[in-house]
Design a protein around this motif. Structure first.
Motif, PDB file in Angstrom:
ATOM      1  N   UNK A 197       6.642   6.112  -4.469  1.00  0.00           N
ATOM      2  CA  UNK A 197       7.504   6.159  -5.661  1.00  0.00           C
ATOM      3  C   UNK A 197       7.451   7.507  -6.358  1.00  0.00           C
ATOM      4  N   UNK A 198       6.351   8.263  -6.207  1.00  0.00           N
ATOM      5  CA  UNK A 198       6.249   9.565  -6.873  1.00  0.00           C
ATOM      6  C   UNK A 198       7.303  10.548  -6.371  1.00  0.00           C
ATOM      7  N   UNK A 199       7.897  10.265  -5.202  1.00  0.00           N
ATOM      8  CA  UNK A 199       8.967  11.100  -4.651  1.00  0.00           C
ATOM      9  C   UNK A 199      10.305  10.353  -4.690  1.00  0.00           C
TER      10      UNK A 199
ATOM     11  N   UNK B 255      -2.067   8.558   5.122  1.00  0.00           N
ATOM     12  CA  UNK B 255      -0.703   9.057   4.959  1.00  0.00           C
ATOM     13  C   UNK B 255      -0.502   9.615   3.550  1.00  0.00           C
ATOM     14  N   UNK B 256      -1.020   8.941   2.550  1.00  0.00           N
ATOM     15  CA  UNK B 256      -0.886   9.419   1.179  1.00  0.00           C
ATOM     16  C   UNK B 256      -1.503  10.804   1.016  1.00  0.00           C
ATOM     17  N   UNK B 257      -2.695  10.991   1.536  1.00  0.00           N
ATOM     18  CA  UNK B 257      -3.369  12.291   1.424  1.00  0.00           C
ATOM     19  C   UNK B 257      -2.558  13.371   2.136  1.00  0.00           C
ATOM     20  N   UNK B 258      -2.083  13.079   3.348  1.00  0.00           N
ATOM     21  CA  UNK B 258      -1.299  14.058   4.117  1.00  0.00           C
ATOM     22  C   UNK B 258      -0.019  14.418   3.361  1.00  0.00           C
ATOM     23  N   UNK B 259       0.705  13.420   2.883  1.00  0.00           N
ATOM     24  CA  UNK B 259       1.967  13.691   2.196  1.00  0.00           C
ATOM     25  C   UNK B 259       1.750  14.441   0.886  1.00  0.00           C
ATOM     26  N   UNK B 260       0.762  14.039   0.123  1.00  0.00           N
ATOM     27  CA  UNK B 260       0.509  14.713  -1.159  1.00  0.00           C
ATOM     28  C   UNK B 260       0.045  16.155  -0.966  1.00  0.00           C
ATOM     29  N   UNK B 261      -0.719  16.417   0.079  1.00  0.00           N
ATOM     30  CA  UNK B 261      -1.237  17.762   0.305  1.00  0.00           C
ATOM     31  C   UNK B 261      -0.253  18.706   0.983  1.00  0.00           C
TER      32      UNK B 261
ATOM     33  N   UNK C 283      -9.768  -5.352  11.956  1.00  0.00           N
ATOM     34  CA  UNK C 283      -8.620  -6.187  11.572  1.00  0.00           C
ATOM     35  C   UNK C 283      -7.377  -5.349  11.290  1.00  0.00           C
ATOM     36  N   UNK C 284      -6.233  -5.880  11.669  1.00  0.00           N
ATOM     37  CA  UNK C 284      -4.973  -5.143  11.554  1.00  0.00           C
ATOM     38  C   UNK C 284      -4.658  -4.788  10.097  1.00  0.00           C
ATOM     39  N   UNK C 285      -5.004  -5.664   9.161  1.00  0.00           N
ATOM     40  CA  UNK C 285      -4.721  -5.362   7.756  1.00  0.00           C
ATOM     41  C   UNK C 285      -5.597  -4.229   7.241  1.00  0.00           C
ATOM     42  N   UNK C 286      -6.815  -4.145   7.730  1.00  0.00           N
ATOM     43  CA  UNK C 286      -7.695  -3.035   7.371  1.00  0.00           C
ATOM     44  C   UNK C 286      -7.163  -1.726   7.966  1.00  0.00           C
ATOM     45  N   UNK C 287      -6.733  -1.788   9.223  1.00  0.00           N
ATOM     46  CA  UNK C 287      -6.144  -0.613   9.874  1.00  0.00           C
ATOM     47  C   UNK C 287      -4.897  -0.153   9.121  1.00  0.00           C
ATOM     48  N   UNK C 288      -4.051  -1.092   8.734  1.00  0.00           N
ATOM     49  CA  UNK C 288      -2.824  -0.773   8.000  1.00  0.00           C
ATOM     50  C   UNK C 288      -3.147  -0.117   6.659  1.00  0.00           C
ATOM     51  N   UNK C 289      -4.111  -0.664   5.942  1.00  0.00           N
ATOM     52  CA  UNK C 289      -4.507  -0.096   4.649  1.00  0.00           C
ATOM     53  C   UNK C 289      -5.071   1.313   4.823  1.00  0.00           C
TER      54      UNK C 289
ATOM     55  N   UNK D  42       0.781  -1.236   0.000  1.00  0.00           N
ATOM     56  CA  UNK D  42       0.000   0.000   0.000  1.00  0.00           C
ATOM     57  C   UNK D  42       0.816   1.290   0.000  1.00  0.00           C
ATOM     58  N   UNK D  43       2.127   1.197   0.143  1.00  0.00           N
ATOM     59  CA  UNK D  43       2.966   2.399   0.142  1.00  0.00           C
ATOM     60  C   UNK D  43       3.608   2.669  -1.220  1.00  0.00           C
TER      61      UNK D  43
END
Length: 146
Positions: free
Chosen positions: A19-21, A118-124, A106-112, A14-15
């Protein structure tokens, strides 16, 4: 598969937006701390900008929820804790989403979900910083560690 292995695999999937950076995955590690306990550490770094992102995952324990913590490193000895940056900029509501307050989630749902936020925060807020074009110093809140 252990919890850390599951989280690591989920994050690696999911990370890919990093790669865009030009941030590329490095090795995963388990860090041990008397203060913070055992944590999964995943690092992504860019050879072009020198920037890196360290993402820590802590399991739920002693009544504390599982959580993610993110540090952004400049490559020249400076870094900041994303939580402190968000607090400083009035975005405390986002921090709740970095903790799994619902034990039945579920931990995988939390991780996703964490990676999407994180993507939204970093991109913005951090594109130029992650590309090496700027650097912002965020205060570090030592009060939880005293």
């Amino acid at each position: 598969m252990t919890e850390f292995e599951s989280v690591s695999a989920s994050l690696r999937t999911n990370l890919s937006f990093l790669n865009q950076w030009n941030l590329e995955p490095c090795d995963d590690n388990i860090s041990h701390s008397a203060l913070l306990g055992e944590r999964l550490l995943i690092t992504y770094s860019s050879r072009l900008s020198g920037r890196s992102i360290r993402i820590y995952y802590s399991s739920a324990s002693a009544g504390k929820p599982a959580k993610f913590s993110t540090f952004i490193d400049s490559g020249d000895g400076q870094s900041f804790f994303l939580d402190d940056y968000l607090l400083e900029h009035g975005q405390k509501n986002i921090l709740r989403l970095f903790r799994n307050e619902s034990p039945e989630k579920p931990i995988l749902e939390f991780s996703r979900d964490f990676t999407r936020i994180l993507q939204v925060v970093l991109e913005n807020s951090f594109s130029n910083l992650l590309l090496g074009k700027s650097w912002e110093i965020a205060p570090f809140d030592w009060s939880p560690y005293k």
